[in-house]
Scaffold this motif. Structure first.
Motif, PDB file in Angstrom:
ATOM      1  N   TYR A 141      33.581 -12.892 -75.518  1.00 50.48           N
ATOM      2  CA  TYR A 141      32.474 -13.777 -75.130  1.00 50.48           C
ATOM      3  C   TYR A 141      32.816 -15.217 -75.495  1.00 50.48           C
ATOM      4  CZ  TYR A 141      27.802 -15.817 -75.018  1.00 50.48           C
ATOM      5  OH  TYR A 141      26.712 -16.621 -74.755  1.00 50.48           O
ATOM      6  N   LEU A 142      33.337 -15.418 -76.681  1.00 49.13           N
ATOM      7  CA  LEU A 142      33.724 -16.751 -77.136  1.00 49.13           C
ATOM      8  C   LEU A 142      34.760 -17.352 -76.184  1.00 49.13           C
ATOM      9  CD1 LEU A 142      34.603 -17.677 -80.789  1.00 49.13           C
ATOM     10  CD2 LEU A 142      35.997 -18.469 -78.913  1.00 49.13           C
TER      11      LEU A 142
ATOM     12  N   LYS B 181      30.579 -25.797 -75.889  1.00 44.63           N
ATOM     13  CA  LYS B 181      31.623 -26.812 -75.731  1.00 44.63           C
ATOM     14  C   LYS B 181      31.710 -27.821 -76.873  1.00 44.63           C
ATOM     15  CE  LYS B 181      33.728 -29.713 -72.300  1.00 44.63           C
ATOM     16  NZ  LYS B 181      33.799 -30.057 -70.943  1.00 44.63           N
ATOM     17  N   ASP B 182      30.609 -28.316 -77.361  1.00 42.52           N
ATOM     18  CA  ASP B 182      30.628 -29.367 -78.372  1.00 42.52           C
ATOM     19  C   ASP B 182      30.322 -28.871 -79.777  1.00 42.52           C
ATOM     20  OD1 ASP B 182      31.251 -31.348 -76.460  1.00 42.52           O
ATOM     21  OD2 ASP B 182      29.154 -31.460 -75.872  1.00 42.52           O
ATOM     22  N   LEU B 183      30.392 -27.566 -79.988  1.00 42.59           N
ATOM     23  CA  LEU B 183      30.091 -27.000 -81.304  1.00 42.59           C
ATOM     24  C   LEU B 183      31.343 -26.906 -82.158  1.00 42.59           C
ATOM     25  CD1 LEU B 183      27.756 -24.020 -80.311  1.00 42.59           C
ATOM     26  CD2 LEU B 183      27.089 -26.322 -81.013  1.00 42.59           C
ATOM     27  N   SER B 184      31.150 -26.892 -83.462  1.00 44.02           N
ATOM     28  CA  SER B 184      32.259 -26.661 -84.390  1.00 44.02           C
ATOM     29  C   SER B 184      32.629 -25.175 -84.350  1.00 44.02           C
ATOM     30  CB  SER B 184      31.840 -27.047 -85.810  1.00 44.02           C
ATOM     31  OG  SER B 184      30.864 -26.128 -86.294  1.00 44.02           O
ATOM     32  N   ILE B 185      33.763 -24.839 -84.928  1.00 43.96           N
ATOM     33  CA  ILE B 185      34.172 -23.437 -84.990  1.00 43.96           C
ATOM     34  C   ILE B 185      33.124 -22.607 -85.724  1.00 43.96           C
ATOM     35  CG2 ILE B 185      35.898 -21.837 -85.909  1.00 43.96           C
ATOM     36  CD1 ILE B 185      36.959 -23.351 -83.545  1.00 43.96           C
ATOM     37  N   LYS B 186      32.565 -23.152 -86.791  1.00 39.85           N
ATOM     38  CA  LYS B 186      31.530 -22.437 -87.539  1.00 39.85           C
ATOM     39  C   LYS B 186      30.318 -22.173 -86.649  1.00 39.85           C
ATOM     40  CE  LYS B 186      28.427 -22.683 -91.458  1.00 39.85           C
ATOM     41  NZ  LYS B 186      27.894 -23.464 -92.551  1.00 39.85           N
ATOM     42  N   GLU B 187      29.877 -23.173 -85.907  1.00 38.97           N
ATOM     43  CA  GLU B 187      28.709 -23.020 -85.034  1.00 38.97           C
ATOM     44  C   GLU B 187      29.004 -22.057 -83.889  1.00 38.97           C
ATOM     45  OE1 GLU B 187      26.648 -27.409 -85.503  1.00 38.97           O
ATOM     46  OE2 GLU B 187      28.474 -27.226 -84.294  1.00 38.97           O
ATOM     47  N   ILE B 188      30.214 -22.109 -83.356  1.00 43.31           N
ATOM     48  CA  ILE B 188      30.603 -21.172 -82.289  1.00 43.31           C
ATOM     49  C   ILE B 188      30.601 -19.748 -82.840  1.00 43.31           C
ATOM     50  CG2 ILE B 188      32.528 -20.418 -80.839  1.00 43.31           C
ATOM     51  CD1 ILE B 188      33.259 -23.405 -80.504  1.00 43.31           C
ATOM     52  N   SER B 189      31.134 -19.574 -84.041  1.00 37.10           N
ATOM     53  CA  SER B 189      31.168 -18.247 -84.672  1.00 37.10           C
ATOM     54  C   SER B 189      29.768 -17.655 -84.767  1.00 37.10           C
ATOM     55  CB  SER B 189      31.765 -18.333 -86.082  1.00 37.10           C
ATOM     56  OG  SER B 189      33.066 -18.813 -86.047  1.00 37.10           O
ATOM     57  N   LEU B 190      28.831 -18.452 -85.243  1.00 43.81           N
ATOM     58  CA  LEU B 190      27.451 -17.986 -85.392  1.00 43.81           C
ATOM     59  C   LEU B 190      26.807 -17.722 -84.030  1.00 43.81           C
ATOM     60  CD1 LEU B 190      26.291 -20.352 -88.288  1.00 43.81           C
ATOM     61  CD2 LEU B 190      27.009 -17.954 -88.442  1.00 43.81           C
ATOM     62  N   ALA B 191      27.082 -18.573 -83.051  1.00 45.57           N
ATOM     63  CA  ALA B 191      26.512 -18.392 -81.708  1.00 45.57           C
ATOM     64  C   ALA B 191      27.038 -17.136 -81.030  1.00 45.57           C
ATOM     65  CB  ALA B 191      26.810 -19.620 -80.842  1.00 45.57           C
ATOM     66  N   CYS B 192      28.213 -16.695 -81.424  1.00 46.77           N
ATOM     67  CA  CYS B 192      28.824 -15.509 -80.822  1.00 46.77           C
ATOM     68  C   CYS B 192      28.518 -14.226 -81.589  1.00 46.77           C
ATOM     69  CB  CYS B 192      30.328 -15.707 -80.695  1.00 46.77           C
ATOM     70  SG  CYS B 192      30.756 -16.985 -79.496  1.00 46.77           S
ATOM     71  N   GLY B 193      27.672 -14.313 -82.600  1.00 45.61           N
ATOM     72  CA  GLY B 193      27.218 -13.115 -83.297  1.00 45.61           C
ATOM     73  C   GLY B 193      27.866 -12.828 -84.626  1.00 45.61           C
ATOM     74  N   PHE B 194      28.864 -13.607 -84.999  1.00 49.28           N
ATOM     75  CA  PHE B 194      29.483 -13.396 -86.302  1.00 49.28           C
ATOM     76  C   PHE B 194      28.539 -13.889 -87.386  1.00 49.28           C
ATOM     77  CE2 PHE B 194      33.204 -13.496 -83.525  1.00 49.28           C
ATOM     78  CZ  PHE B 194      33.885 -12.370 -83.965  1.00 49.28           C
ATOM     79  N   GLY B 195      28.546 -13.215 -88.518  1.00 49.15           N
ATOM     80  CA  GLY B 195      27.664 -13.589 -89.617  1.00 49.15           C
ATOM     81  C   GLY B 195      28.093 -14.861 -90.317  1.00 49.15           C
ATOM     82  N   CYS B 196      29.393 -15.153 -90.254  1.00 49.63           N
ATOM     83  CA  CYS B 196      29.921 -16.362 -90.883  1.00 49.63           C
ATOM     84  C   CYS B 196      31.256 -16.718 -90.244  1.00 49.63           C
ATOM     85  CB  CYS B 196      30.069 -16.182 -92.390  1.00 49.63           C
ATOM     86  SG  CYS B 196      31.245 -14.904 -92.859  1.00 49.63           S
TER      87      CYS B 196
ATOM     88  N   PRO C 238      40.907 -18.936 -84.504  1.00 48.36           N
ATOM     89  CA  PRO C 238      40.231 -19.572 -83.363  1.00 48.36           C
ATOM     90  C   PRO C 238      40.715 -21.010 -83.153  1.00 48.36           C
ATOM     91  CG  PRO C 238      38.631 -18.464 -84.750  1.00 48.36           C
ATOM     92  CD  PRO C 238      39.944 -18.415 -85.475  1.00 48.36           C
ATOM     93  N   SER C 239      40.946 -21.738 -84.227  1.00 47.83           N
ATOM     94  CA  SER C 239      41.421 -23.122 -84.109  1.00 47.83           C
ATOM     95  C   SER C 239      42.770 -23.181 -83.413  1.00 47.83           C
ATOM     96  CB  SER C 239      41.548 -23.766 -85.487  1.00 47.83           C
ATOM     97  OG  SER C 239      40.348 -23.696 -86.186  1.00 47.83           O
ATOM     98  N   GLU C 240      43.685 -22.319 -83.818  1.00 45.92           N
ATOM     99  CA  GLU C 240      45.010 -22.269 -83.190  1.00 45.92           C
ATOM    100  C   GLU C 240      44.891 -21.890 -81.717  1.00 45.92           C
ATOM    101  OE1 GLU C 240      47.661 -20.823 -87.039  1.00 45.92           O
ATOM    102  OE2 GLU C 240      46.596 -19.330 -85.842  1.00 45.92           O
ATOM    103  N   PHE C 241      44.032 -20.947 -81.430  1.00 41.91           N
ATOM    104  CA  PHE C 241      43.817 -20.512 -80.054  1.00 41.91           C
ATOM    105  C   PHE C 241      43.262 -21.654 -79.204  1.00 41.91           C
ATOM    106  CE2 PHE C 241      41.510 -18.447 -76.618  1.00 41.91           C
ATOM    107  CZ  PHE C 241      42.430 -17.498 -76.186  1.00 41.91           C
ATOM    108  N   LEU C 242      42.275 -22.369 -79.741  1.00 40.20           N
ATOM    109  CA  LEU C 242      41.664 -23.481 -79.006  1.00 40.20           C
ATOM    110  C   LEU C 242      42.660 -24.611 -78.768  1.00 40.20           C
ATOM    111  CD1 LEU C 242      38.182 -23.648 -80.758  1.00 40.20           C
ATOM    112  CD2 LEU C 242      38.698 -22.769 -78.481  1.00 40.20           C
ATOM    113  N   LYS C 243      43.494 -24.907 -79.750  1.00 32.59           N
ATOM    114  CA  LYS C 243      44.512 -25.947 -79.582  1.00 32.59           C
ATOM    115  C   LYS C 243      45.481 -25.568 -78.472  1.00 32.59           C
ATOM    116  CE  LYS C 243      44.446 -27.609 -84.313  1.00 32.59           C
ATOM    117  NZ  LYS C 243      45.141 -27.591 -85.609  1.00 32.59           N
ATOM    118  N   ARG C 244      45.869 -24.318 -78.451  1.00 31.43           N
ATOM    119  CA  ARG C 244      46.815 -23.837 -77.435  1.00 31.43           C
ATOM    120  C   ARG C 244      46.207 -23.937 -76.037  1.00 31.43           C
ATOM    121  NH1 ARG C 244      49.101 -18.064 -76.403  1.00 31.43           N
ATOM    122  NH2 ARG C 244      51.022 -18.599 -75.344  1.00 31.43           N
TER     123      ARG C 244
END
Length: 110
Positions: free
Chosen positions: A58-59, A69-84, A100-106
């Motif tokens: 989903y992410l 699009k404009d969320l931090s990795i932490k905010e994306i994590s929470l929006a996608c259902g992860f607890g932290c 996730p950061s490495e994936f997004l950079k790529r």
């Protein structure tokens, strides 16, 4: 397995950080043991890995959507259902081999 996939995907149950095997059993009318068996047999993983993979997919599928699009990795994590953030990182590394950061950079380089 179709009922499990239908309920998990159509109701986007994986976006709830509190989703449990018992809740999925209640939604589908399939016993906890049967769901666990089917996920293991079909995907070779346990319930938590199955749900986390749904969250990761989903992410990835929604990275360019305005809601993420404009969320931090932490905010994306929470929006996608992860607890932290750390649980997202662990699952992402397990299933995609990088953070996730490495994936997004790529992705942004392509």
């Amino acid at each position: 397995m179709a009922a499990i996939e239908f309920f998990t995907n159509s109701k986007m149950l994986f976006l709830s950080k509190d989703i449990s095997l018992a809740q999925l059993a209640e939604e589908t009318g399939i016993t906890v043991h049967k769901i666990s068996y089917l996920i293991n047999a079909e995907f070779g993983s346990n319930f938590n890995d199955y749900i986390n993979l749904k969250r990761i997919d989903y992410l990835i599928d929604n990275l360019n959507q305005p809601m993420l699009k404009d969320l931090s990795i932490k905010e994306i994590s929470l929006a996608c259902g992860f607890g932290c953030r750390s649980s997202c990182f662990r699952a992402f590394r397990k299933h995609k081999g990088k953070s996730p950061s490495e994936f997004l950079k790529r992705i942004s380089k392509n």
